[in-house]
Design a protein around this motif. Structure first.
Motif, mmCIF file in Angstrom:
data_model
loop_
_atom_site.group_PDB
_atom_site.id
_atom_site.type_symbol
_atom_site.label_atom_id
_atom_site.label_comp_id
_atom_site.label_asym_id
_atom_site.label_seq_id
_atom_site.Cartn_x
_atom_site.Cartn_y
_atom_site.Cartn_z
ATOM 1 N N VAL A 1 0.625 -1.002 0.014
ATOM 2 C CA VAL A 1 -0.176 -0.030 -0.032
ATOM 3 C C VAL A 1 0.862 1.223 0.022
ATOM 4 C CG1 VAL A 1 -1.339 1.415 1.314
ATOM 5 C CG2 VAL A 1 -2.113 -1.070 0.917
ATOM 6 N N ALA A 2 1.700 1.171 0.750
ATOM 7 C CA ALA A 2 2.910 2.533 0.855
ATOM 8 C C ALA A 2 3.539 2.687 -0.260
ATOM 9 C CB ALA A 2 3.723 2.415 2.139
ATOM 10 N N VAL A 3 3.882 1.789 -1.059
ATOM 11 C CA VAL A 3 4.787 1.914 -2.255
ATOM 12 C C VAL A 3 3.675 2.200 -3.353
ATOM 13 C CG1 VAL A 3 5.803 0.639 -4.154
ATOM 14 C CG2 VAL A 3 6.484 0.032 -1.946
ATOM 15 N N LEU A 4 2.576 1.676 -3.439
ATOM 16 C CA LEU A 4 1.552 2.104 -4.452
ATOM 17 C C LEU A 4 0.979 3.655 -4.295
ATOM 18 C CD1 LEU A 4 -0.309 -1.196 -4.954
ATOM 19 C CD2 LEU A 4 1.559 -0.243 -6.319
ATOM 20 N N GLU A 5 0.780 3.888 -3.153
ATOM 21 C CA GLU A 5 0.243 5.180 -2.772
ATOM 22 C C GLU A 5 1.247 5.978 -3.146
ATOM 23 O OE1 GLU A 5 -2.571 6.708 -1.984
ATOM 24 O OE2 GLU A 5 -3.807 5.007 -1.590
ATOM 25 N N THR A 6 2.781 5.862 -2.610
ATOM 26 C CA THR A 6 3.652 6.978 -3.102
ATOM 27 C C THR A 6 3.871 7.207 -4.297
ATOM 28 O OG1 THR A 6 4.640 6.238 -0.863
ATOM 29 C CG2 THR A 6 6.218 7.530 -2.483
ATOM 30 N N SER B 1 -2.575 15.610 -6.051
ATOM 31 C CA SER B 1 -2.093 14.410 -5.408
ATOM 32 C C SER B 1 -3.003 14.613 -3.933
ATOM 33 C CB SER B 1 -0.447 14.554 -5.128
ATOM 34 O OG SER B 1 -0.228 13.644 -4.239
ATOM 35 N N LEU B 2 -2.856 15.690 -3.429
ATOM 36 C CA LEU B 2 -3.828 15.950 -2.160
ATOM 37 C C LEU B 2 -5.382 15.677 -2.369
ATOM 38 C CD1 LEU B 2 -3.908 16.912 0.748
ATOM 39 C CD2 LEU B 2 -4.216 19.088 -0.135
ATOM 40 N N LEU B 3 -5.869 16.021 -3.366
ATOM 41 C CA LEU B 3 -7.237 15.739 -3.502
ATOM 42 C C LEU B 3 -7.716 14.148 -4.018
ATOM 43 C CD1 LEU B 3 -8.272 18.833 -5.597
ATOM 44 C CD2 LEU B 3 -8.542 18.565 -3.138
ATOM 45 N N LEU B 4 -6.585 13.512 -4.273
ATOM 46 C CA LEU B 4 -7.022 12.085 -4.601
ATOM 47 C C LEU B 4 -7.405 11.183 -3.573
ATOM 48 C CD1 LEU B 4 -7.106 9.829 -7.086
ATOM 49 C CD2 LEU B 4 -4.736 9.264 -6.156
ATOM 50 N N PRO B 5 -8.575 10.556 -3.462
ATOM 51 C CA PRO B 5 -8.954 9.690 -2.342
ATOM 52 C C PRO B 5 -7.946 8.471 -2.242
ATOM 53 C CG PRO B 5 -10.652 10.105 -3.674
ATOM 54 C CD PRO B 5 -9.675 10.840 -4.612
ATOM 55 N N PRO B 6 -7.702 8.172 -1.011
ATOM 56 C CA PRO B 6 -6.771 7.245 -0.788
ATOM 57 C C PRO B 6 -7.365 5.543 -1.046
ATOM 58 C CG PRO B 6 -7.610 7.619 1.262
ATOM 59 C CD PRO B 6 -8.094 8.585 0.248
ATOM 60 N N LEU B 7 -7.764 5.407 -2.342
ATOM 61 C CA LEU B 7 -8.462 4.124 -2.703
ATOM 62 C C LEU B 7 -7.666 2.949 -2.454
ATOM 63 C CD1 LEU B 7 -10.197 5.300 -6.202
ATOM 64 C CD2 LEU B 7 -11.326 4.911 -3.769
ATOM 65 N N ILE B 8 -6.569 2.805 -2.845
ATOM 66 C CA ILE B 8 -5.557 1.768 -2.448
ATOM 67 C C ILE B 8 -5.214 1.501 -1.129
ATOM 68 C CG2 ILE B 8 -3.001 1.056 -3.178
ATOM 69 C CD1 ILE B 8 -2.857 2.671 -5.476
ATOM 70 N N ALA B 9 -5.046 2.647 -0.399
ATOM 71 C CA ALA B 9 -4.791 2.338 1.248
ATOM 72 C C ALA B 9 -6.258 1.710 1.661
ATOM 73 C CB ALA B 9 -4.471 3.577 1.745
ATOM 74 N N VAL B 10 -7.306 2.308 1.405
ATOM 75 C CA VAL B 10 -8.487 1.725 1.993
ATOM 76 C C VAL B 10 -8.806 0.363 1.605
ATOM 77 C CG1 VAL B 10 -11.086 2.157 1.944
ATOM 78 C CG2 VAL B 10 -9.768 4.051 2.262
ATOM 79 N N VAL B 11 -8.644 0.090 0.316
ATOM 80 C CA VAL B 11 -8.856 -1.371 0.022
ATOM 81 C C VAL B 11 -7.843 -2.142 0.762
ATOM 82 C CG1 VAL B 11 -9.181 -2.947 -1.900
ATOM 83 C CG2 VAL B 11 -10.052 -0.558 -1.933
ATOM 84 N N ALA C 1 4.743 2.540 5.856
ATOM 85 C CA ALA C 1 3.976 1.293 6.339
ATOM 86 C C ALA C 1 4.021 1.025 7.556
ATOM 87 C CB ALA C 1 5.074 0.075 5.411
ATOM 88 N N LEU C 2 4.851 1.212 8.407
ATOM 89 C CA LEU C 2 4.731 1.054 9.900
ATOM 90 C C LEU C 2 3.752 1.945 10.470
ATOM 91 C CD1 LEU C 2 5.917 -0.064 12.462
ATOM 92 C CD2 LEU C 2 7.540 1.964 12.436
ATOM 93 N N TRP C 3 3.568 3.281 9.929
ATOM 94 C CA TRP C 3 2.494 4.214 10.407
ATOM 95 C C TRP C 3 1.260 3.759 9.986
ATOM 96 C CZ3 TRP C 3 1.921 9.476 7.690
ATOM 97 C CH2 TRP C 3 0.937 10.444 8.223
ATOM 98 N N LEU C 4 1.061 3.201 8.892
ATOM 99 C CA LEU C 4 -0.422 2.663 8.246
ATOM 100 C C LEU C 4 -0.714 1.540 9.203
ATOM 101 C CD1 LEU C 4 0.084 2.752 4.715
ATOM 102 C CD2 LEU C 4 -1.715 4.125 6.005
ATOM 103 N N ALA C 5 0.365 0.547 9.532
ATOM 104 C CA ALA C 5 0.071 -0.727 10.046
ATOM 105 C C ALA C 5 -0.233 -0.333 11.657
ATOM 106 C CB ALA C 5 1.280 -1.584 10.384
ATOM 107 N N LEU C 6 0.368 0.402 12.322
ATOM 108 C CA LEU C 6 0.333 1.016 13.784
ATOM 109 C C LEU C 6 -1.455 1.647 14.010
ATOM 110 C CD1 LEU C 6 3.529 2.280 14.968
ATOM 111 C CD2 LEU C 6 2.592 0.070 15.628
ATOM 112 N N SER C 7 -1.553 2.454 12.790
ATOM 113 C CA SER C 7 -2.785 3.246 12.811
ATOM 114 C C SER C 7 -4.088 2.100 12.691
ATOM 115 C CB SER C 7 -2.788 4.325 11.874
ATOM 116 O OG SER C 7 -1.720 5.164 11.998
ATOM 117 N N LEU C 8 -3.841 1.148 11.875
ATOM 118 C CA LEU C 8 -4.799 0.183 11.588
ATOM 119 C C LEU C 8 -5.115 -0.781 12.732
ATOM 120 C CD1 LEU C 8 -6.819 -1.165 9.609
ATOM 121 C CD2 LEU C 8 -4.862 -2.681 8.896
ATOM 122 N N ALA C 9 -4.172 -1.153 13.519
ATOM 123 C CA ALA C 9 -4.169 -1.997 14.773
ATOM 124 C C ALA C 9 -4.803 -1.242 15.712
ATOM 125 C CB ALA C 9 -2.785 -2.436 15.082
#
Length: 559
Positions: free
Chosen positions: A24-29, A44-54, A259-267
């Motif tokens: 997710v981090a690679v694709l979103e970046t 870039s700011l206005l694009l919804p994070p579709l990849i991250a959400v899915v 990636a670490l940030w996303l994982a911690l936030s999700l958990a």
């Protein structure tokens, strides 16, 4: 702290979670940097994070099991592909909510800070670069922090709710569990800060390791030194002055730190959100009390943001435009009058005359410091008639978009004539002129050699006659005036000061000389007049029409 340790334990032990967040981090970046480079950082700011959400929704069951100490897939898990429409709805709706919240948060925090800078007399710190970049950074940080609320909806949809139910639950939770949501937002803020510092460290180390012409420091925010490295992707987009080592090391930190940030936030979010069948915040259906609280919170937030917006749109800020008293020394007298004129909203007119005292060139400039507008008209062939083409800039518009060095921040261009020849851009170019020396070919404030030649109850007239000083008014290359082969017939400059307003009133410069070199004679015959008026207003030229939404948006953020 125990919740964070549990989240870290799950992140480290779950291979599937680790793989998902890295992808997710690679694709979103890649997608966002590509959009920023190809279109604009705003896109870039206005694009919804579709990849991250899915991607993150697909591992919600894994995180739940890991936290329960089970290796089995939860029975309530629904295949992500079947939840895709709802996840897209959450991504779009949640991003709109986070963007609105981030923008509101930026306005609430940034407005008092800038007001304080104006009050302290340090408005000079707000350069065009700062004015343009800080809203983008501020709204981005605010949006990332506010995603702590829609994240609840992502987890709920992954558990089986519709996207409407998920967003409703997220909004109700914001009111019914304010301490929990406040804690989540604070954690996000800490994550953002640590992430940006880590990116800055990586980019700085990469810059120090680099070599070659592109290895110099990032120049996009030079006045902030290290902070510029924290936003090196924007530096790459706006300036491109960054080494390959900074890209590699900074990019690695972005990917793995993200990636670490996303994982911690999700958990942490999964830990606080029960599965759909369980009660959440007392009830799945909002009560009258929770709805009333939500309405009150929205009303209060809207009022605060509206007040901040009114301050910014109305250009409400402390301004010291009162003139300083005039000293007795002629040089200091002129310098003070020049400075008093410059700080005030004023009009400046300059005209060039020929030997018959006919105007051969004329320019009028009006700067409105209260409303921050600048208007200029020029006739290169004679006196001003009112039919000249008008040059205009404000806090949201520029007459010359081609001269803007931060072109990625222009919110579109448009034509203002039927021939599609003149185009204007939506960009806060006023700040380039606010502190600029736009009054050309007049004696500068640090000019010396003045003597008082006339005084009255309302005015004082100063004069300088030194040929080199006079020629310096007209040209920066004035060494020729001291040559032995120069015949000087006239050389003087006179400036009249209004002693009631303590500002410049009018002036005149005359230089008539001939330079002889290699048997050739070069005649310098210059006659220029000046007119000043203070406490004026600069009206918006009619040909520019009413402000467009893009211009108003810049006016809101460029305070």
């Amino acid at each position: 702290m125990s919740a964070l340790l549990d989240a870290l334990r799950v992140t480290v032990r779950s291979e599937r979670l680790g793989t998902a967040v890295v992808i997710v981090a690679v694709l979103e970046t890649l997608v966002r940097v590509g959009l920023a480079v190809a279109i604009s950082p705003v896109a870039s700011l206005l694009l919804p994070p579709l990849i991250a959400v899915v991607g993150l929704a697909s591992v919600v069951p894994v995180v739940r099991n890991a936290m329960d100490g089970s290796d089995e897939t939860p029975a309530q898990n629904v295949a992500v592909r079947r939840r895709l429409p709802s996840l897209v709805g959450v991504a779009v709706g949640g991003h709109a909510l986070a963007l609105a919240g981030g923008a509101a948060l930026f306005l609430l925090v940034d407005t008092p800070i800038r007001y304080g800078l104006y009050w302290a007399g340090r408005g000079d710190l707000l350069t065009t670069t700062v004015i343009v970049i800080t809203p983008l950074i501020g709204v981005t940080v605010g949006m990332l922090v506010m995603w702590a609320i829609p994240a609840i909806a992502v987890v709920r949809v992954a558990d089986g709710d519709s996207w409407v139910q998920g967003l409703r639950t997220a909004l109700v939770t914001t009111v019914t569990r304010p301490r929990a949501i406040g804690g989540a937002i604070c954690r996000q803020l800490v994550f953002v800060a640590v992430f940006n510092v880590a990116v800055g460290v990586g980019a700085r180390i990469g810059s120090e390791l680099g070599s070659g012409p592109q290895s110099g420091p990032i120049h996009y925010l030079p006045q902030f030194e290290f902070i510029e490295y924290m936003y090196f992707p924007l530096a790459l987009v706006f300036e491109g002055l960054i080494s390959i080592y900074s890209i590699v090391l900074g990019g690695l930190v972005v990917v793995f730190g993200g990636a670490l940030w996303l994982a911690l936030s999700l958990a942490l979010t999964v830990r606080s959100v029960p599965v759909s069948e369980e009660s959440f915040s007392g009830a799945l259906i909002p009560t009258k009390t929770s709805v009333a609280r939500l309405a009150l919170a929205i009303l209060l937030g809207t009022a605060l943001v509206g007040a901040a917006g009114a301050v910014r749109m109305g250009e409400v800020r402390p301004m010291d435009t009162s003139p300083e008293p005039l000293p007795d020394d002629p040089d200091a007298l002129y310098a003070t009058a020049w400075e008093n004129t410059d700080r005030a909203s004023h009009e400046y007119q300059i005209a060039s005359l020929n030997g018959d005292n006919e105007v051969t060139y004329a320019t009028m400039m009006r700067i409105d410091r209260d409303d921050r507008q600048f208007v200029s008209r020029t006739n290169p062939k004679g006196e001003l008639t009112g039919d000249e083409s008008t040059w205009y800039v404000s806090t949201g518009l520029t007459s010359s978009p081609q001269s803007v060095y931060l072109k990625e921040a222009i919110f579109g261009t448009r034509s203002i004539d039927e021939g599609q020849v003149r185009r204007v851009g939506h960009f806060p170019s006023y700040f380039d002129w606010e502190e600029g020396d736009f009054r050309l070919n007049e004696p500068s404030g640090d000019a010396t050699g003045w003597t008082i030649v006339n005084e009255s109850a309302e005015t004082v007239t100063l004069e300088m006659t030194d040929p080199k000083a006079v020629s310096a008014v007209l040209s920066s290359s004035n060494d020729w005036i001291e040559s032995e082969e120069v015949d000087i017939r006239e050389s003087w400059a006179r400036m009249t000061i209004d002693t009631e307003r303590n500002t410049l009133s009018e002036g005149e410069v005359r230089l008539n000389a001939t330079k002889y070199e290699d048997g050739e004679a070069t005649v310098y015959d210059v006659h220029t007049t000046y007119q000043y008026d203070v406490d004026i207003e600069a009206d918006r030229p009619s040909e520019f029409g009413t402000p467009r939404p893009e211009e108003l948006l810049w006016r809101l953020f460029a305070y």
